[in-house]
Motif scaffolding. Structure first.
Motif, short mmCIF file in Angstrom:
data_model
loop_
_atom_site.label_atom_id
_atom_site.label_comp_id
_atom_site.label_asym_id
_atom_site.label_seq_id
_atom_site.Cartn_x
_atom_site.Cartn_y
_atom_site.Cartn_z
N LYS A 171 -5.54 -12.42 2.40
CA LYS A 171 -6.36 -13.30 1.56
C LYS A 171 -5.54 -13.99 0.48
CE LYS A 171 -10.61 -10.61 2.24
NZ LYS A 171 -11.71 -9.86 1.58
N SER A 172 -4.83 -13.20 -0.31
CA SER A 172 -4.12 -13.77 -1.46
C SER A 172 -2.64 -14.04 -1.20
CB SER A 172 -4.25 -12.83 -2.65
OG SER A 172 -3.60 -11.59 -2.38
N ARG A 173 -2.08 -13.43 -0.16
CA ARG A 173 -0.63 -13.51 0.10
C ARG A 173 0.17 -13.07 -1.13
NH1 ARG A 173 1.18 -15.70 4.49
NH2 ARG A 173 3.18 -16.24 3.53
N GLN A 174 -0.38 -12.10 -1.85
CA GLN A 174 0.28 -11.51 -3.00
C GLN A 174 0.33 -9.99 -2.81
OE1 GLN A 174 1.37 -13.25 -5.95
NE2 GLN A 174 1.03 -15.11 -4.76
N ALA A 175 1.15 -9.33 -3.61
CA ALA A 175 1.21 -7.87 -3.56
C ALA A 175 -0.16 -7.30 -3.93
CB ALA A 175 2.28 -7.35 -4.50
N LYS A 176 -0.66 -6.38 -3.12
CA LYS A 176 -2.00 -5.83 -3.30
C LYS A 176 -1.93 -4.34 -3.58
CE LYS A 176 -6.36 -5.10 -0.82
NZ LYS A 176 -7.07 -5.28 0.47
N HIS A 177 -2.72 -3.88 -4.53
CA HIS A 177 -2.77 -2.47 -4.89
C HIS A 177 -3.59 -1.70 -3.86
CE1 HIS A 177 -4.46 0.98 -7.38
NE2 HIS A 177 -3.16 1.20 -7.34
N LEU A 178 -3.04 -0.61 -3.32
CA LEU A 178 -3.73 0.20 -2.32
C LEU A 178 -4.39 1.43 -2.92
CD1 LEU A 178 -1.06 0.13 0.56
CD2 LEU A 178 -3.14 -1.25 0.37
N GLY A 179 -3.79 2.02 -3.91
CA GLY A 179 -4.37 3.21 -4.50
C GLY A 179 -3.39 3.89 -5.44
N THR A 180 -3.89 4.79 -6.27
CA THR A 180 -3.06 5.50 -7.25
C THR A 180 -3.39 6.98 -7.22
OG1 THR A 180 -2.89 3.56 -8.70
CG2 THR A 180 -2.46 5.72 -9.69
N LEU A 181 -2.36 7.80 -7.23
CA LEU A 181 -2.51 9.25 -7.34
C LEU A 181 -2.26 9.63 -8.80
CD1 LEU A 181 -0.46 10.32 -4.18
CD2 LEU A 181 -2.90 9.81 -4.34
N HIS A 182 -3.21 10.27 -9.43
CA HIS A 182 -3.14 10.53 -10.87
C HIS A 182 -2.61 11.95 -11.13
CE1 HIS A 182 -5.44 6.88 -11.72
NE2 HIS A 182 -6.23 7.21 -10.70
N GLY A 183 -1.80 12.04 -12.18
CA GLY A 183 -1.36 13.34 -12.68
C GLY A 183 -0.60 14.17 -11.68
N ARG A 184 0.44 13.59 -11.08
CA ARG A 184 1.23 14.33 -10.11
C ARG A 184 2.52 14.87 -10.75
NH1 ARG A 184 -2.94 13.69 -7.37
NH2 ARG A 184 -2.91 13.57 -5.09
N PRO A 185 2.92 16.12 -10.43
CA PRO A 185 4.22 16.62 -10.91
C PRO A 185 5.34 16.01 -10.07
CG PRO A 185 3.14 18.27 -9.54
CD PRO A 185 2.19 17.12 -9.65
N VAL A 186 5.83 14.85 -10.46
CA VAL A 186 6.76 14.09 -9.61
C VAL A 186 7.91 13.55 -10.44
CG1 VAL A 186 5.27 12.06 -9.90
CG2 VAL A 186 6.98 12.08 -8.08
N THR A 187 9.09 13.65 -9.86
CA THR A 187 10.29 13.02 -10.43
C THR A 187 10.91 12.02 -9.46
OG1 THR A 187 11.67 14.83 -9.59
CG2 THR A 187 10.85 15.02 -11.86
N SER A 188 10.59 12.13 -8.16
CA SER A 188 11.15 11.20 -7.17
C SER A 188 10.23 11.15 -5.96
CB SER A 188 12.56 11.65 -6.74
OG SER A 188 12.51 12.95 -6.17
N ILE A 189 10.33 10.05 -5.20
CA ILE A 189 9.55 9.88 -3.98
C ILE A 189 10.50 9.58 -2.83
CG2 ILE A 189 7.32 9.23 -4.93
CD1 ILE A 189 8.13 6.39 -4.88
N HIS A 190 10.18 10.11 -1.66
CA HIS A 190 11.08 10.01 -0.51
C HIS A 190 10.27 9.59 0.72
CE1 HIS A 190 14.11 12.27 -2.88
NE2 HIS A 190 13.05 12.89 -3.35
N TRP A 191 10.48 8.33 1.14
CA TRP A 191 9.81 7.81 2.32
C TRP A 191 10.47 8.34 3.58
CZ3 TRP A 191 5.43 4.90 2.74
CH2 TRP A 191 4.96 4.23 1.62
N SER A 192 9.65 8.56 4.61
CA SER A 192 10.19 8.85 5.93
C SER A 192 10.93 7.63 6.45
CB SER A 192 9.06 9.23 6.89
OG SER A 192 9.49 9.15 8.24
#
Length: 734
Positions: free
Chosen positions: A520-541
């Motif tokens: 629709k917008s051809r812009q970056a779209k927000h999918l969702g947010t995880l709140h309050g996670r104990p996280v320092t890094s993220i690792h994609w497969s």
């Protein structure tokens, strides 16, 4: 020397003893008793008995330290023929030129003089410390213009000797027997599609097959003291590199035999080119003068031949670049890798950030064809902080910081190589910092920008996106709901169009997911947010879709296995004190490890992509866990689509193989348990037989002694007896 003195002492004592006996004087006691002069064998005064003297040892050490020979000597021809009054000046000029390329011995310069004319003969001999330095000097000095009338012609003295030794008549070369070489791609031919990994702990380095179906790993190769600091896989996984005092070595094939060595004394770091054609090594040496900076040396080697193609040497500050703000692994302020490779398949270019004589920044791009500057000049760009190559094309992203107190804005530009054409640019104002994030496929470029507020007392964050593959490279801006929040990490989905952002100021930040494809917008779209996670890094497969949200360091190894397609948590686990998270190349398994930065819990755990623990291995003083990279296999879009369509059919085949492996593993386990039970029963029977034999021997001994054991009953009665120990009388006070 001490050994010879000892031998001389023994000889003197024997001679004095012999003289005393010949005098006819009666002697008693040691050493005269039992002494026979005829049995004495005096050593030859010229025999050292294989024991070298101190002088000889020192001479051998000096011979080892200095690598001499015709291979270390460069013959420089086409020099000016000057008189003795200019001899010293020309010598200093030549020494200065060649000492910048390599280490010239103090007595390693000789320029012959014609005795008749008292002028130099127009050539000189220059001796370097190693043959590699001599080869580099020959290559770099060839064609150097000393002035408009004199251009260097360089050869190795070994080449001149070999040419002079060429026979006048042709002789057929000797035909050598064929010697089969190891297959460097054997690890890709495993019928079960397993992956290998390397682990390093204590003084051991081991290579294993990952065997998740049987809950273990299968050893392939192991060796103690294989490296002196660390090991490193080449980008395509064909070779394993090890580090030694004399340089680096690479190993490969079924038996991990040595493929090549690269001479670089006291090497500290190394880096492969993307296609494994070249290797860059680095070392630094501290100056004895505390006011002077360290001397650094970079060598570029050809992987196949092991020859050094080019060398870069100088003071450390000359290689810190324009914006090296943080200390890297090689020293203070050094960014590694300093030389960044263009990520194309031909290893065509590599580049580094440098400064010209005026102190202004520039980007030096080198062509690997002749290891010289592209078009013989650098790209002159002021205030460059950093640059990054596209992962797929010869395009670099260059960031220039603000200048003139903000009157000249910061700038991000895309430059195409070799044309040096600027294909896109963007000015940025009130910039505090910029970080570039290329998508692994080179389709997108995200610029993470931290900007100052108007008061300059605080900052806020946002993103600038470049759609590199689309026409005219359109751009867009993305700002988080709370711009003041700290951005902890940004990561692209490797095979896809999504990205994740970790943002927040507290101990439990938030993780937001976005997609670059919104019809629709051809812009970056927000999918969702995880709140309050104990996280320092993220690792994609590596295959996308799945991500591990990891809480490392002070969060004690919290692991959340998350499915981004369904926005669902598959599993939550913990690897206490975890320091590293590494996906295997296929995205099927992931390894978490605790290295020796912690004194306890060292080792690694292998998990499935669903978060199921498959097996755990504990190792004291654990240093490295490295999955072996896979060669890129190009099946084509049609073939990949056909496999995706018939995935269920293929999965049935693999599931049957997995069940067979599990059944085989169960059978082997049962057989092992049966063997252990049989061994235990045999052990018990053997001990029972030994006990019976011992009991019979004891009974026989009792019978021989005449002792008769009675069967009378014995009663035990306890009796209490009181006994007065002492008596003492005392007068009571009235």
């Amino acid at each position: 020397r001490r050994a010879r003195a000892r031998l001389a002492s023994i000889a003197t004592r024997a001679q004095s003893t012999s003289a005393a006996m010949m005098d006819g004087v009666e002697r008693s006691g040691w050493p005269w008793d039992g002494f026979n002069i005829d049995e004495v064998q005096l050593p030859d005064e010229n025999d050292d008995y294989g024991i070298p003297s101190d002088d000889e040892v020192e001479e051998d050490v000096s011979q080892i330290q200095r690598d001499t020979g015709f291979s270390c000597v460069v013959v420089v021809d086409n020099l000016p023929q000057v008189g003795m009054e200019k001899y010293e000046k020309l010598s200093k000029v030549l020494r200065k030129i060649f000492s910048q390329i390599g280490d010239v011995h103090d007595d390693g310069f000789y320029m012959p003089v014609d005795e008749a004319s008292k002028k130099t003969k127009g050539f000189a001999f220059i001796e370097f410390a190693t043959p590699d330095q001599a080869k580099i000097a020959r290559q770099q000095a060839e064609g150097y213009k000393l002035d408009k009338n004199h251009t260097f012609k360089c050869n190795l003295l070994k080449e001149v000797q070999d040419l002079s030794a060429t026979p006048d008549q042709y002789k057929d070369p000797e035909v050598k027997d064929f010697v089969r070489k190891d297959n460097l791609y054997s690890y890709m031919l495993d019928v079960r599609g397993r992956d290998q990994f390397a682990v390093r702990y204590q003084d051991m380095t081991e290579i294993h097959w990952n065997e998740p179906k049987t809950g273990t790993s299968e050893g392939v190769y192991n060796r103690s003291f294989w490296t002196e600091s660390y090991v490193q896989w080449s980008p395509c996984g064909t070779m394993l590199a090890t580090v030694h005092r004399q340089g680096a070595q690479v190993w490969g094939g079924e038996e991990f035999s040595r493929i090549q060595r690269f001479g670089h004394s006291k090497i500290q770091l190394m880096d492969f080119s993307p296609a494994e054609k070249f290797l860059v090594s680095y070392s630094s040496q501290e100056s004895p003068n505390p006011r002077e900076s360290a001397t650094v040396l970079f060598n570029v080697f050809d992987v196949k031949s092991g020859q050094a193609l080019r060398s870069f040497k100088g003071k450390a500050e000359d290689y810190l670049g324009g914006g090296a703000k943080s200390a890297g692994p090689g020293g203070q302020g050094l960014q590694w890798p300093l030389f960044k490779w263009c990520q194309t398949e031909d290893d065509k270019y590599f580049a580094r950030l440098a400064r010209n004589k005026a102190g202004k920044t520039m980007i030096s791009v080198y062509d690997t064809k002749d290891m010289s500057l592209l078009d013989k000049k650098s790209i002159q760009m002021e205030n460059v902080v950093d640059f990054n190559w596209s992962p797929k094309e010869a395009i670099m992203c260059v960031y220039q910081e603000e200048a003139n107190q903000g009157n000249q804005p910061a700038r991000v530009s895309l430059i195409e190589i070799p044309s040096r054409t600027e294909i896109k640019s963007k000015n940025l104002f009130s910039v505090k910092d910029v970080i570039a994030h290329w998508h692994p496929d080179g389709t997108y470029l995200a610029i993470q920008v931290a900007r100052f507020t108007k008061t300059k007392k605080s900052s806020y964050n946002g993103f600038e996106f470049f759609r590199v593959k689309e026409r005219d490279i359109p751009m867009e801006v993305l700002e988080l709901a709370n711009k003041q929040e700290k951005i902890v990490e940004f990561a692209w989905e490797p095979k896809g169009h999504r990205f994740a952002v970790v943002h927040g100021d507290g101990a439990r930040p938030e993780v937001s997911f976005y997609t670059m494809k919104d019809p629709k917008s051809r812009q970056a779209k927000h999918l969702g947010t995880l709140h309050g996670r104990p996280v320092t890094s993220i690792h994609w497969s590596p295959q996308g879709k799945y991500v591990i949200i990891a809480g490392l360091k002070g969060l004690n190894g919290q692991l959340e296995f998350f499915n981004v397609n369904d926005m669902d948590t598959m599993a939550i686990n913990e690897h206490f004190m975890c320091t590293n998270v590494d996906w295997d190349p296929t995205g099927r398994y992931v390894a978490t490890s605790v290295t020796s930065v912690h004194q306890m819990e060292n080792g690694y755990i292998v998990w499935s992509f669903l978060g199921q623990q498959l097996y755990k291995v504990n190792r004291d003083r654990f240093f490295q866990f490295l999955w072996r990279p896979r060669m890129p296999v190009k099946l084509g879009e049609e073939r990949e689509a056909e496999i995706q369509k018939n995935l269920k059919k293929y999965s049935k085949k693999f599931e049957a193989e997995d069940e067979s492996l599990k059944s085989q593993a169960d059978t082997e386990k049962l057989a092992k348990m049966d063997k252990m039970e049989a061994d235990w029963k045999a052990f018990v029977e053997r001990k029972q037989a030994e006990f019976a034999a011992t009991e019979a021997q004891c009974a026989a001994l009792v019978r021989l002694s005449g002792y008769v054991e009675t069967d009378q009953d014995v009663e035990i009665e306890e009796v209490e007896v009181e006994e007065v120990i002492s008596t003492k009388e005392e007068k009571m006070a009235k």
